[in-house]
Design an enzyme around this catalytic site. Sequence first.
Site, PDB file in Angstrom:
ATOM      1  CE  LYS A 124      -1.628   1.875   3.928  1.00  0.00           C
ATOM      2  NZ  LYS A 124      -1.393   3.419   3.826  1.00  0.00           N
ATOM      3  CG  ASN A 125       2.839   2.842   3.494  1.00  0.00           C
ATOM      4  OD1 ASN A 125       1.492   3.002   3.480  1.00  0.00           O
ATOM      5  ND2 ASN A 125       3.217   2.447   4.754  1.00  0.00           N
ATOM      6  CG  ASP A 157       3.616   1.357   9.577  1.00  0.00           C
ATOM      7  OD1 ASP A 157       3.089   2.070  10.360  1.00  0.00           O
ATOM      8  OD2 ASP A 157       3.639   1.617   8.328  1.00  0.00           O
TER       9      ASP A 157
END
Length: 429
Positions: free
Chosen positions: A22-23, A311
């Site tokens: 995603k990042n 994260d």
Amino acid sequence: MDRIAIVGGAQLKGEIPISGAKNSAIKLMAASILTDEPLRLTNMPRLADTKFLGRLLEQFGIAVTESNGPDGQETLFHAREISSTFAPYDLVRQMRASFNVLGPLLARTGHAKVSLPGGCTIGARPVDLHIEALAKLGAQMEMSEGYVSALAPNGLQGTEIEFPFVSVGATEHTLLAAVMAHGTTVLKNAAREPEIGDLARCLVSMGAKIEGIDTDTLVIEGVTSLHGTTWSVIPDRIEMGSYAVAAAMAGGEVRITKARPELIQALTDKMIEAGVDIEPTADGVIVRRDPTQRLKAVNVTTEVYPGFATDLQAQFMALMTLAEGESVIHENIFENRFMHAPELGRLGAEIHVHAGEARVVGVEHLKGAPVMATDLRASISLVIAGLAAEGETTVGRVYHLDRGFERMEEKLSACGARVRRIKGDGDGR
Ligand code: UD1
């Protein structure tokens, strides 16, 4: 609002393929603004965040086309013309990283007006470094009524920028602007997260000139235009780490594939220290654990890459709730990133939070309960805890989870986890 229900106690056995990061995807998507030719991104995760950003790009006149190609899920972005350079609050507030369209819009058109961001509620998370860096590149920046307006009618000007501390977002945002500035930009104290390397390599494949990729000093020689390319999104190291911890929590044997094990070494080192058996493979890891043996408590401090990722902190905390002894978890990157601790407490975990530190005193059992996701990474930590808790855990506010984990229930269920989504109202309590 949907909830996730987990019935704990099942060991996991099977394979979990990892999606594109995603990042990385959301930064690569922003790069499509820089060229009038198509940018084809393969290994694209289909997530709430990529959907939000796709909608924002469409607002600028960019054509966004999703398909399933020979390499799996892909999306084509074609910014033939930029018809608007306005990013409204309603779209930007849903995802903080969408603020990063400001730099590329400015580089491509010379002007942009973008709302200040929202995003996960983990700390204050300002964007002062982004704004200062764009100003150093020669943009006239003005802030009023929650919006940032930027002007660079004659283009941006390369310069030297030393970040006062390491910021992933500010590094990538400045990079996205500097690739088309006049002259050379040197970024010092740049972030080295693998997703930034992925973005930089994609930009090079679009014609950008960048040296020092994966180091803390990026040297960017501006070019007048970029061209289209096809780029495969790097595997999601946070998704990989989360499932590695899930397998360790539930016990059993899980083969994680389509991944890059070297990107989560700081995590796997700690897991091995705690007593988990981790075997690296060519495209992932095999995680094994006998659930009748208790893990050992180990301490963790979050750091910028290649240190232990913030994260993955919530997930590791979930694992430590059942370890033998006391684990001290120190959060260095974001203030207020322990909102999962009281939720884990509802399952019977013993966690004492003080300032930037959480002390986790391992207990022998967790017991299922209704809990609530508070941010993206916290939400998966609650699912992980639920896998080992006795009885049923329901996790509310699942929209956080949907922002960053693709087909989570499907991937875990395929390994024997008893996880299902309950459609409906309520936040899980
Ligand atoms: C990115 C990741 C996020 C991850 C984080 C740290 C994306 C979309 N998100 O977030 O998942 O947790 O990196 O690895 O890639 N800061 C300022 N001023 C700024 C910018 C940042 O004070 O202008 C502070 C932040 O509040 C935070 C620290 O710097 O305390 C690091 O933030 P940063 O590295 O920028 O994280 P993000 O890019 O927001």
